[in-house]
Design a protein around this motif. Structure first.
Motif, mmCIF file in Angstrom:
data_model
loop_
_atom_site.group_PDB
_atom_site.id
_atom_site.type_symbol
_atom_site.label_atom_id
_atom_site.label_comp_id
_atom_site.label_asym_id
_atom_site.label_seq_id
_atom_site.Cartn_x
_atom_site.Cartn_y
_atom_site.Cartn_z
ATOM 1 N N ILE A 61 -12.209 43.521 -33.374
ATOM 2 C CA ILE A 61 -10.934 43.179 -32.753
ATOM 3 C C ILE A 61 -10.139 44.442 -32.397
ATOM 4 N N TRP A 62 -10.032 45.383 -33.340
ATOM 5 C CA TRP A 62 -9.183 46.542 -33.105
ATOM 6 C C TRP A 62 -9.686 47.417 -31.943
ATOM 7 N N PRO A 63 -10.957 47.822 -31.915
ATOM 8 C CA PRO A 63 -11.390 48.637 -30.764
ATOM 9 C C PRO A 63 -11.313 47.886 -29.446
ATOM 10 N N TYR A 64 -11.588 46.575 -29.466
ATOM 11 C CA TYR A 64 -11.502 45.774 -28.238
ATOM 12 C C TYR A 64 -10.049 45.693 -27.763
ATOM 13 N N ALA A 74 -1.006 49.040 -34.201
ATOM 14 C CA ALA A 74 -1.529 48.422 -35.424
ATOM 15 C C ALA A 74 -0.699 47.224 -35.854
ATOM 16 N N SER A 75 0.618 47.251 -35.598
ATOM 17 C CA SER A 75 1.449 46.112 -35.989
ATOM 18 C C SER A 75 1.091 44.875 -35.170
ATOM 19 N N TYR A 211 -18.327 43.470 -27.774
ATOM 20 C CA TYR A 211 -17.093 42.769 -28.100
ATOM 21 C C TYR A 211 -17.132 41.295 -27.703
ATOM 22 N N THR A 212 -17.757 41.017 -26.572
ATOM 23 C CA THR A 212 -17.743 39.641 -26.051
ATOM 24 C C THR A 212 -18.969 38.828 -26.460
ATOM 25 N N GLY A 381 -9.292 41.492 -42.872
ATOM 26 C CA GLY A 381 -9.801 41.769 -41.535
ATOM 27 C C GLY A 381 -9.328 43.102 -41.013
ATOM 28 N N GLU A 382 -8.047 43.405 -41.190
ATOM 29 C CA GLU A 382 -7.521 44.673 -40.704
ATOM 30 C C GLU A 382 -8.101 45.851 -41.485
#
Length: 518
Positions: A61-64, A74-75, A211-212, A381-382
């Motif tokens: 999720i984060w890199p995407y 990040a928030s 990612y997808t 997850g984070e």
């Protein structure tokens, strides 16, 4: 997945007969028996796929998000992660109420279709020219909304099993859920081989990359799940002794069916069980949230070390949970659900008590004027996706307990042996309490439709997963682990006290009304 139901399926449907009772005279036909268990197994699969839908994209999720929208920070990532639980919290009572009055195929099919559509939206969030991060937020929220069908699944299984089968079936359901959470990141890792560029299907503007691809797999499995539900799932409802019952959402009538027994549900027991379930999930959510900040502060681990080691620890706890779920099926026959719930809470209390700092050895202090490398406001997850934020060189910067956290200067460190022992104990107590709480809940509600009640239970669990990380991050950052874990210990003591007060009321509907002996 089907094998998980074999043990429960082999259990005798009817227990020892009660002398003079006609409730035990009706024997379930073999055709009905097989159809009932086929339907339950389909819902085991549905629970597994629902969990995979949450966890399969956690690591990417984060890199995407960074790739599709440079304004995302990040928030905002925290909101994307939390949107799943928010969506599930809203949807659970809705789908639960729906399932009370209509065939369960309807809310299950609609909810899974919403998840499929949400996964497709997630695969296209890079296409719009702007506001991409909000499309991702909506996509993850809708996936969570679709996951509100957990209430329907638990309601169906509760209504389609006798008291003797209930604990085993609920344990199987939890095991499927846990397996989904464990295997989702594994599937994501496999898709990483595709790479960030991947291939593009120009005709429909679809990029298939690391990612997808996971969400597209999730969409495909969702469609397959819908087909299986439409083809295999049948409406089945049995009373606590295992006799087929009529209900408002039953598709076919049978001369062997009996009316649902009448009687009032013990609302005090219902409310108490909701509170117990909330606290149980609240405590585990805060534990998995604080693992990375705690280990980085106490053991001076780098971000990369913390993500790797803590990921291994949490994965091991997931495997431990599956083993516990399987063992509970045998143990509950000997000591009962209430005793296991009480024992689980005591084990959790011991686990957090062990985490309290003792001694005269203090953690390494991070004196540099840097922000804490910990991630106090994150969920599991984070914590995992922060791996993608790590620079690929070896300049990790300073480590240790940041001096801006004043408690670092006077709070003794928590030794690694303490932490690991605590993790093992919490890994035993949490799954025991989790499955026993909603097994008891389903028995308290009895053979009446449980959709709306299960919806509220699932919603309370979703709220706990949102509030737990907020609570622990604020208390830990301000006052440190001694206060944080002392408050958790106090919370568990209050929960044990509540359980003691309502202990005698946490009995099955049919036992309470004298239809079956406990």
């Amino acid at each position: 997945m089907a094998s998980l139901g074999v043990e429960a399926e082999q259990e005798p449907l009817l227990g020892h007969s009660i002398s003079g009772s006609r409730e035990w005279d009706i024997i379930e036909t073999e055709e009905h028996y097989k159809s009932r268990w086929r339907s339950i197994r389909i819902l085991y699969l549905t629970m597994f796929l629902s969990s995979v839908g949450f966890s399969i994209v956690i690591m990417s999720i984060w890199p995407y998000l960074q790739k599709i929208d440079q304004t995302a920070d990040a928030s905002f990532l925290g909101w994307v992660i939390a949107s799943f639980s928010l969506g599930q919290m809203v949807a659970s009572p809705i789908f639960g109420l729906w399932s009370n009055y209509r065939p369960r195929k309807e809310p299950l099919t609609v909810s899974i279709f919403i998840s499929v559509a949400a996964n497709c939206l997630y695969a296209y969030v890079q296409v719009p020219a702007s506001h991409n991060k909000y499309y991702m937020l909506v996509a993850r929220g809708l996936v969570g909304f679709g996951a509100g069908n957990v209430a329907v699944i638990r309601s169906y299984i509760a209504g389609a099993t006798s008291l003797q089968e209930r604990t085993s079936s609920m344990a199987n359901t939890s095991a499927c859920q846990a397996l989904g959470f464990i295997l989702g990141p594994v599937f994501q890792t496999c898709f990483a081989l595709i790479g960030e560029k991947g291939v593009t299907w120009d005709t429909i503007k679809l990029q298939i990359n690391m990612y997808t691809a996971p969400v597209l797999l999730g969409a495909f499995l969702g469609i397959l799940n819908i087909i299986l539900i439409l083809a295999v799932l049948r409406e089945h409802r049995v009373d606590d002794s295992g006799r087929q019952c009529k209900s408002i959402n039953f598709e076919e009538a049978s001369t062997d069916e009996v009316q649902v027994p009448q009687g009032n549900i013990d609302q005090v027991a219902v409310m108490a069980t909701n509170v117990l379930f909330f606290v149980i999930l609240f405590i585990f959510a805060l534990f998995e949230t604080i693992v990375t900040p705690l280990t980085m502060d106490m053991y001076a681990w780098t971000r990369e070390q913390a993500v790797l080691y803590d990921g291994i620890i949490l994965a091991a706890l997931g495997v431990e949970a599956v083993i516990i779920f399987m063992g509970i099926k045998l143990l509950s026959k000997k000591v009962g659900e209430r005793a296991i719930l009480l024992g689980g809470l005591i084990v959790v209390w011991v686990g957090f008590f062990i985490l309290l700092p003792w001694g005269h050895q203090f953690p390494k202090i991070q004196w540099e004027d840097l922000h804490n490398n910990s991630i106090p406001n994150t969920t599991f997850g984070e914590i995992i996706v922060t791996l993608w934020k790590i620079p690929r060189d070896h300049n990790e910067g300073p480590t240790g307990c940041p001096v801006e956290q004043a408690w670092c200067l006077y709070t003794p460190m928590i030794h690694l042996a303490q932490f690991l022992t605590s993790a093992v104990l919490i890994g035993i107590g949490y799954p025991s309490c989790n499955v026993m709480s909603y097994t008891l809940y389903s028995k308290i509600l009895g053979p009446k439709p449980q959709g709306i009640y299960m919806g509220w239970l699932t919603a309370s669990g979703s709220a706990a997963r949102i509030l737990g990380p907020v609570f622990i991050s604020q208390v830990y950052a301000a006052w440190g682990p001694r206060w944080a874990f002392s408050l958790v210990c106090g919370m568990v003591v209050l929960t044990i006290t509540l359980l003691g007060v309502v202990y005698r009321r946490l009995i099955a509907f049919s036992v309470r009304h004298g239809r079956i002996q406990e």
